[in-house]
Structures are given as C-alpha cells and as structure tokens.
Design an enzyme around this catalytic site. Structure first.
Site, PDB file in Angstrom:
ATOM      1  N   LYS A 106       0.863  -1.188   0.000  1.00  0.00           N
ATOM      2  CA  LYS A 106       0.000   0.000   0.000  1.00  0.00           C
ATOM      3  C   LYS A 106       0.891   1.226   0.000  1.00  0.00           C
ATOM      4  O   LYS A 106       2.023   1.181   0.477  1.00  0.00           O
ATOM      5  CB  LYS A 106      -0.893   0.021   1.254  1.00  0.00           C
ATOM      6  CG  LYS A 106      -2.175   0.812   1.074  1.00  0.00           C
ATOM      7  CD  LYS A 106      -3.222   0.025   0.303  1.00  0.00           C
ATOM      8  CE  LYS A 106      -4.515   0.786   0.161  1.00  0.00           C
ATOM      9  NZ  LYS A 106      -5.602  -0.064  -0.317  1.00  0.00           N
TER      10      LYS A 106
HETATM   11  P1  NAD Z   1     -12.856   7.423  -3.035  1.00  0.00           P
HETATM   12  O1  NAD Z   1     -11.855   8.456  -2.716  1.00  0.00           O
HETATM   13  O2  NAD Z   1     -13.331   7.282  -4.443  1.00  0.00           O
HETATM   14  O3  NAD Z   1     -14.148   7.617  -2.105  1.00  0.00           O
HETATM   15  C1  NAD Z   1     -14.094   7.717  -0.709  1.00  0.00           C
HETATM   16  C2  NAD Z   1     -15.455   8.207  -0.231  1.00  0.00           C
HETATM   17  O4  NAD Z   1     -15.499   8.175   1.188  1.00  0.00           O
HETATM   18  C3  NAD Z   1     -15.748   9.640  -0.652  1.00  0.00           C
HETATM   19  O5  NAD Z   1     -17.117   9.733  -1.015  1.00  0.00           O
HETATM   20  C4  NAD Z   1     -15.489  10.436   0.635  1.00  0.00           C
HETATM   21  O6  NAD Z   1     -16.202  11.648   0.680  1.00  0.00           O
HETATM   22  C5  NAD Z   1     -15.993   9.437   1.651  1.00  0.00           C
HETATM   23  N1  NAD Z   1     -15.520   9.686   3.000  1.00  0.00           N
HETATM   24  C6  NAD Z   1     -14.309  10.103   3.431  1.00  0.00           C
HETATM   25  N2  NAD Z   1     -14.308  10.228   4.761  1.00  0.00           N
HETATM   26  C7  NAD Z   1     -15.535   9.870   5.186  1.00  0.00           C
HETATM   27  C8  NAD Z   1     -16.165   9.778   6.448  1.00  0.00           C
HETATM   28  N3  NAD Z   1     -15.495  10.076   7.573  1.00  0.00           N
HETATM   29  N4  NAD Z   1     -17.432   9.346   6.489  1.00  0.00           N
HETATM   30  C9  NAD Z   1     -18.108   9.043   5.373  1.00  0.00           C
HETATM   31  N5  NAD Z   1     -17.580   9.110   4.158  1.00  0.00           N
HETATM   32  C10 NAD Z   1     -16.317   9.522   4.064  1.00  0.00           C
HETATM   33  O7  NAD Z   1     -12.255   6.032  -2.504  1.00  0.00           O
HETATM   34  P2  NAD Z   1     -12.697   4.555  -2.894  1.00  0.00           P
HETATM   35  O8  NAD Z   1     -11.747   4.067  -3.917  1.00  0.00           O
HETATM   36  O9  NAD Z   1     -14.178   4.495  -3.127  1.00  0.00           O
HETATM   37  O10 NAD Z   1     -12.334   3.791  -1.541  1.00  0.00           O
HETATM   38  C11 NAD Z   1     -13.255   3.697  -0.453  1.00  0.00           C
HETATM   39  C12 NAD Z   1     -12.857   2.528   0.424  1.00  0.00           C
HETATM   40  O11 NAD Z   1     -12.858   1.351  -0.359  1.00  0.00           O
HETATM   41  C13 NAD Z   1     -11.442   2.622   1.028  1.00  0.00           C
HETATM   42  O12 NAD Z   1     -11.416   2.028   2.300  1.00  0.00           O
HETATM   43  C14 NAD Z   1     -10.609   1.826   0.067  1.00  0.00           C
HETATM   44  O13 NAD Z   1      -9.419   1.348   0.663  1.00  0.00           O
HETATM   45  C15 NAD Z   1     -11.591   0.731  -0.273  1.00  0.00           C
HETATM   46  N6  NAD Z   1     -11.317   0.028  -1.510  1.00  0.00           N
HETATM   47  C16 NAD Z   1     -11.210   0.678  -2.704  1.00  0.00           C
HETATM   48  C17 NAD Z   1     -10.926  -0.041  -3.851  1.00  0.00           C
HETATM   49  C18 NAD Z   1     -10.815   0.595  -5.211  1.00  0.00           C
HETATM   50  O14 NAD Z   1     -10.592  -0.144  -6.187  1.00  0.00           O
HETATM   51  N7  NAD Z   1     -11.002   1.885  -5.385  1.00  0.00           N
HETATM   52  C19 NAD Z   1     -10.745  -1.419  -3.775  1.00  0.00           C
HETATM   53  C20 NAD Z   1     -10.910  -2.048  -2.554  1.00  0.00           C
HETATM   54  C21 NAD Z   1     -11.198  -1.313  -1.438  1.00  0.00           C
END
Ligand code: NAD
Length: 417
Positions: A107
């Site tokens: 990461k």
């Molecule tokens: P992103 O940046 O596209 O979206 C994150 C979202 O979370 C945004 O809408 C943001 O406003 C919101 N957010 C931030 N702080 C917050 C809070 N305190 N309360 C509520 N909402 C909040 O990121 P993403 O890629 O959608 O990732 C989200 C989660 O999914 C992370 O934990 C990431 O590690 C995980 N994830 C992402 C992927 C991927 O392929 N993008 C894969 C596996 C897991």
C-alpha cells in the site's frame, strides 16, 4: 474480552493472531507474517502554483511478496500515517490470498488533501511521488492502483513518469489506469461488482431477498457510489448514504440517479434536498438490512457494534470493523462479509488488467466480469464453508484460508539462505 484500539495496524495484527492461533502457526512464520517486509518513507518537494515550494511526506509499504509481486493502492488523504499504510499493506496480502490471486500485499499513501490542490499541483505531486517510490515499484515488483483520493488519471501520471525513466512504455506498472492507455474494461466498477456478488451470495445464505432489501452506504466514492447504483438497479432500496460532507437519509428510498447527478454537480451529498440529514454515527445505526461501509477504517467498533441493526455488513472499505466489534456482531448473528473478501473485486480485476497489460491482449467487459464473478463466488463459498466447519466468523475463516496459503508458499520456497 480485551478491548481493541482504533490503531489499524494493531487491529490487523490482532485479526492475524486469531487465525494464527487457530492454525497453530509456527512462531517463526508468525514473526515473518506479522510485520511488513519493506517500507519506504519519502519527503519530497512540489512547486505550488504560486511559486512556493511545499514538502510532502509519503510512504510505500510491501507487507509480503511470497506469492507474487506486491499489489495495493495509493491513498491521498490528510490523515495518512505510516502505521495505517502498514496495516493496509498487510490487509492486501490477505485479500490477494483469500481470492487466490498470485500477488503479495502493498500500500502507498501521501499525507495530502487532494481537494486543496489544483490539477497541475496534483500532477506534479503524483509524478514526484512516483519518482521517489520508483526504486521499489515495477511490473514484476510492486504494482500500485487507485485508493481513496486517487483516480485513473493519477495512475496515468504514475505510469507515464515510470515509463519516462525507463525510456519505454511500461503499462503493467500500475492498474486502474484509463482504458485508452491499457486499462481494463470493468476495472472502474470492479470493487462494487465484487461486493455486490458477495452480498448476493450472503443474502441467499441467510434467506434475505436482496431485491427487497433496504441498504445504507457509508462513503460515496468509486466504491460506494457504484455499489449504490448497482444495488438500485437490482431493485434494492438505498435509504441512506454519506460522504465526507455528511449523511442523507430518506426511509422511502433515495433516488440514486438524482443523488449521483447532485454529487457530480455539487461535489458533495450533504445538501441533497430530497432527504433528511444524518451524522456518520447515526447512519451506521439506521434500521436496514444491508450496511456497506465504503469509506475509512474503524467505523464499527466496540462502542457502536451493539447498535448496528443491519443483517449483513458488506465491507467495501478496508478495515472498517475492529476485532471488538467483530466479536459483538458475531454474537448478535450479523453476517459480516469481511473486507478481504467483499472488497476484493478491485484487486481481482487489477490482476486481470496486469495480465492484459503484460500480454498486450485485451478482454471484453463480459469476459472480465465472468472471470471476476467466478473468482469472487468461489472464494465466498470456500470462506463460508471454512466458517461453518470451524464455527468462526467470516473474517477469521478468510484469514485462515489466506494465512495458510501464504504460510505454505513460504515453507515451499524455504527460508533463504
Ligand atoms: P474514493 O476516494 O473514491 O471515495 C471515498 C469516499 O469516502 C468519498 O465519497 C469520501 O467523501 C468518503 N468519506 C471520506 N471520509 C468519510 C467519512 N469520515 N465518512 C463518510 N464518508 C467519508 O475512494 P474509494 O476508492 O471508493 O475507496 C473507499 C474505500 O474502499 C477505502 O477504504 C478503500 O481502501 C476501499 N477500496 C477501494 C478499492 C478501489 O478499487 N477503489 C478497492 C478495494 C477497497
């Protein structure tokens, strides 16, 4: 019960210890797997638009590379810490091993609020960070992808920067890149697709009709917004959602199309007029069938787990539930689909993208989705069977599979020298 802290690394290690105890894992193997293999911390300058220089701090951590190159996203967020990145790298090792794809875990992160940067500043920051970590990334070594605060465009800048230093184009150095430079069909929606497959299987397992379910989603980014759209398309009712600006709730159901358009127009959810406001804490405790944490770590803890009303928790986020909360929800019969399984769709299609980039031979979206469904559904049933046989929760069952796979690979390869 000992209470678990909100420190993600300690929680990741506690989750590992539970599985290691059940596997009766050798103490040497435990020591190897409990800590990251490599970690790089970098401080680097970026020239801002007004001409002044700012120094940013970033990290890249490789937890384990026994089963293949390290794999994991890059996070841009003001609260990033080395401890958090270490935990996230460890979770990636178990995620790749749970769904049995040939990667280790890594990461990266930069302490920055990307919303405060201009596009030019973001590009310069991304290119300089890529240069700083170029000594440990590469298509055979460690392959970054998007995570919170990073996008396909950021991946394009990283791929271009790495390629410039090599003197030739290296598409397989990142995944989650735009399709016109070698990205995969289906990658943008893959995390959501994988999560929805696991929700479908879990619903069947507990006799819940997913098409009539009421859903709450925390986080409305790449993962959360796509999950909302897909569940809405399936006929489920999304009653609440939140992003960093706050939460919105309508017990009759949110119009997802209107909410997506609102988010695209205003950049936030909280001033959406067709709903009431809820805090992040209230949102998690709403009466619903399915709760999807899709934002940050440590959202469901020993403090609120006894008030979670959902029947299924599908973890799109990494590390949203602490070990204390796991124990409470298991006792209460809540079906938690752990991050290493529910959130594995993204890395699975990243694996497909890496294969396509190396071969320069591209699959159709239908082929990508069929392979994704096969991988996720197989893994779900392996983990479910393990959890039923051992009478443990789904997270511990997944960890048993994953830790066992990595341990066996380590023993097969032997300890060098
Ligand atoms: P992103 O940046 O596209 O979206 C994150 C979202 O979370 C945004 O809408 C943001 O406003 C919101 N957010 C931030 N702080 C917050 C809070 N305190 N309360 C509520 N909402 C909040 O990121 P993403 O890629 O959608 O990732 C989200 C989660 O999914 C992370 O934990 C990431 O590690 C995980 N994830 C992402 C992927 C991927 O392929 N993008 C894969 C596996 C897991």
């Amino acid at each position: 019960m000992t209470s678990t802290p909100d420190n993600p690394l300690q929680n990741a290690q506690r989750q590992f210890d539970i599985a290691a105890d059940l596997l009766d894992l050798d103490s040497g193997l435990r020591s190897i797997l409990r800590s990251p293999q490599r970690q790089l911390a970098v401080n680097f300058p970026v020239r801002m638009d007004d001409g002044h220089i700012e120094v940013f701090s970033g990290f890249r951590v490789q937890h384990n590379i026994t089963r293949g190159p390290a794999k994991g996203g890059i996070r841009y967020h003001p609260d990033v810490t080395l401890e958090e990145v270490r935990a996230l790298a460890m979770w990636m090792t178990w995620k790749c091993a749970t769904v049995n794809i040939p990667f280790g875990g890594a990461k990266g992160g930069v302490i920055v609020d990307p919303k405060q940067l201009s596009r030019g500043e973001l590009e310069r920051l991304s290119r300089r960070y890529a240069t700083e970590i170029a000594i440990i990334i590469g298509p055979e070594k460690d392959i970054p992808a998007p995570d919170i605060g990073t996008t396909p465009e950021v991946m394009a800048w990283i791929m271009d920067t790495y390629s410039m230093h090599r003197g030739h184009t290296v598409p397989a150095v990142v995944t989650g890149k735009p399709i016109n430079i070698g990205g995969s069909e289906g990658r943008a929606e893959a995390t959501a697709s994988g999560l929805v497959y696991t929700l479908r299987e879990a619903s069947e397992a507990i006799d819940l009709n997913i098409t009539e379910s009421r859903v709450v989603i925390q986080g409305f980014g790449n993962a959360g917004a796509n999950i909302a759209r897909m569940l809405d398309d399936l006929g489920a009712t999304v009653i609440a959602a939140s992003d960093s600006s706050g939460g919105v709730y309508n017990p009759q159901g949110l119009s997802i199309e209107t909410l997506l358009a609102h988010k695209a127009r205003t950049g936030q959810l909280s001033d959406f007029v067709e709903a009431d406001r809820v805090t992040q804490e209230e949102l998690l405790e709403l009466d619903c069938d399915i709760l999807v944490p899709a934002a940050l770590e440590n959202q469901i803890t020993g403090r609120n787990a006894s008030r979670i009303k959902a029947r299924i928790v599908g973890e799109a986020a990494n590390g949203p539930t602490t070990p204390d909360a796991d124990a409470i929800m298991f006792d209460r019969g809540i079906f938690v689909i752990p991050d290493v399984l529910a959130g594995a769709g993204g890395v699975t299609v990243s694996y497909f993208e890496w294969v396509q980039s190396l071969q320069e031979f591209f699959w159709t979206e239908r082929e990508v989705n069929a392979q994704l469904e096969r991988v996720i559904v197989n893994a779900f049933h392996e983990v479910l069977q393990q959890s039923q046989e051992r009478k443990v929760n789904m997270r511990t069952a997944a960890y048993i599979q994953a830790v066992d796979r990595v341990s066996r690979a380590t023993l097969t390869r032997g300890i060098y020298p």
